[in-house]
Design a protein around this motif. Structure first.
Motif, short mmCIF file in Angstrom:
data_model
loop_
_atom_site.label_atom_id
_atom_site.label_comp_id
_atom_site.label_asym_id
_atom_site.label_seq_id
_atom_site.Cartn_x
_atom_site.Cartn_y
_atom_site.Cartn_z
N HIS A 153 -8.10 1.08 13.50
CA HIS A 153 -8.48 0.86 12.10
C HIS A 153 -7.40 0.42 11.07
O HIS A 153 -6.50 0.80 11.23
N GLU A 200 -11.75 9.62 12.76
CA GLU A 200 -11.15 9.87 11.58
C GLU A 200 -12.43 9.75 10.49
O GLU A 200 -13.38 8.92 10.88
N TYR A 249 -12.99 8.48 6.55
CA TYR A 249 -12.63 7.84 5.24
C TYR A 249 -13.70 7.99 4.25
O TYR A 249 -14.94 7.86 4.52
N SER A 257 -4.99 6.94 0.45
CA SER A 257 -4.52 5.72 0.82
C SER A 257 -4.74 4.66 -0.26
O SER A 257 -6.11 4.79 -0.84
N THR A 313 -3.58 -2.63 5.23
CA THR A 313 -2.71 -1.69 5.93
C THR A 313 -2.30 -2.48 7.35
O THR A 313 -2.81 -3.28 7.88
N TYR A 352 -8.26 13.29 9.17
CA TYR A 352 -7.96 12.97 10.89
C TYR A 352 -7.26 14.29 11.47
O TYR A 352 -6.60 15.11 11.02
N VAL A 380 0.61 5.83 0.54
CA VAL A 380 -0.32 6.98 1.49
C VAL A 380 0.54 8.17 0.83
O VAL A 380 1.56 8.20 0.65
N TYR A 400 0.85 -1.31 0.06
CA TYR A 400 0.01 -0.03 0.07
C TYR A 400 0.94 1.19 -0.04
O TYR A 400 2.21 1.09 0.22
N TYR A 444 1.01 2.11 16.75
CA TYR A 444 1.17 0.87 15.93
C TYR A 444 1.34 -0.39 16.96
O TYR A 444 1.01 -1.66 16.73
N GLY A 467 -2.59 -0.92 10.25
CA GLY A 467 -3.48 -0.69 11.32
C GLY A 467 -2.83 0.22 12.43
O GLY A 467 -1.94 -0.14 12.80
N HIS A 468 -3.80 0.92 13.20
CA HIS A 468 -3.16 1.60 14.39
C HIS A 468 -4.34 2.13 15.23
O HIS A 468 -5.52 2.32 14.61
N HIS A 484 0.05 8.31 15.42
CA HIS A 484 -0.26 6.85 15.01
C HIS A 484 0.29 5.82 16.08
O HIS A 484 1.56 6.08 16.37
N PHE A 521 -8.54 10.19 3.26
CA PHE A 521 -8.58 10.27 4.68
C PHE A 521 -8.84 11.62 5.33
O PHE A 521 -7.84 12.67 4.76
O1 PA5 Z 1 -4.34 7.67 9.71
C1 PA5 Z 1 -4.86 7.08 9.04
O2 PA5 Z 1 -5.71 6.20 9.31
C2 PA5 Z 1 -4.41 6.70 7.71
O3 PA5 Z 1 -3.63 7.76 7.07
C3 PA5 Z 1 -3.19 5.61 7.66
O4 PA5 Z 1 -2.09 5.96 8.20
C4 PA5 Z 1 -3.01 4.99 6.41
O5 PA5 Z 1 -4.21 4.52 5.53
C5 PA5 Z 1 -2.02 4.02 6.51
O6 PA5 Z 1 -2.30 2.91 7.38
P1 PA5 Z 1 -1.37 2.35 8.41
O7 PA5 Z 1 -0.88 3.95 9.24
O8 PA5 Z 1 -2.01 1.68 9.53
O9 PA5 Z 1 -0.22 2.16 7.74
#
Ligand code: PA5
Ligand code: NI
Length: 197
Positions: free
Chosen positions: A137, A98, A100, A72, A86, A154, A55, A53, A162, A88-89, A160, A152
């Protein structure tokens, strides 16, 4: 850093923004331990290292009051039975939401709270998805022929996190079983009270 009003366009067909400041690319090798079938992950990585993926971000101050936004793009494919997705976090500031907007492709957003409540919502072109405060998500591309493209937005101070997701994943896995998309319990997932602090 941008501190004046601005406008840009999204090319849906090319999954591109007419302007962006930052481009993140995540390859299979960037996601060790994140796919449930670790043997399939290792075997695939010996053969190829696909781009999972991307971004595209607009650089803005990461402070409350700003709205960070971008595109994304999750490419089609799978690792074992599990669709490309992705990382996810959670947001570091848990109490931030957030939005989408799905522009292209088909997929789902897998979500869960720190208490273990979970939700999976469909993403189709035109769908607007609201991720409330406190919900982790992850975007999953369930369409094996096309990219899943979402826009997206936010809060600038969200951040973030993780951590938890990286170690045990989400409660639900999204798998392709003989051409059918199935939600399956993640065997590695532990309820909050079972986790080591
Ligand atoms: O903030 C978000 O949710 C997005 O910008 C994500 O960061 C993006 O979709 C990539 O996913 P991830 O950050 O989980 O790698
Ligand atoms: Ni987020």
């Amino acid at each position: 850093m941008r501190n004046r009003p601005f406008t840009f366009d999204i090319s849906i067909a090319d999954a591109l923004l007419s302007t962006y400041d930052h481009h993140i690319e995540r390859y299979l090798s960037d996601m060790p331990g994140m796919f449930a079938d670790t043997a399939a992950y290792t075997a695939q990585l010996q053969q190829e290292n696909p781009l999972l993926y991307e971004v595209y971000e607009i650089k803005l101050p990461e402070v409350a009051g700003e709205l960070l936004h971008g595109l994304s793009v999750v490419h089609p494919g799978q690792v074992g039975d599990e669709y490309f997705m992705t990382k996810g976090h959670f947001h570091t500031v848990l109490a931030t939401a957030e939005v989408y907007y799905c522009l292209k492709g088909e997929g789902v957003m897998v979500m869960e709270t720190p208490e273990g409540d979970w939700a999976v919502e469909p993403l189709r072109p035109g769908s607007v998805l609201y991720v409330p405060p406190r919900w982790a998500h992850r975007s999953v591309n369930t369409g094996l022929a096309d990219d899943l493209v979402t826009f997206f937005v936010y809060p600038g101070n969200a951040g973030h996190d993780y951590g938890t997701i990286e170690t045990q994943g989400f409660r639900k896995l999204v798998l392709n079983r003989r051409g059918e998309t199935q939600l399956v319990d993640n065997p590695r997932w532990l309820a909050p009270e079972e986790r080591m602090s």
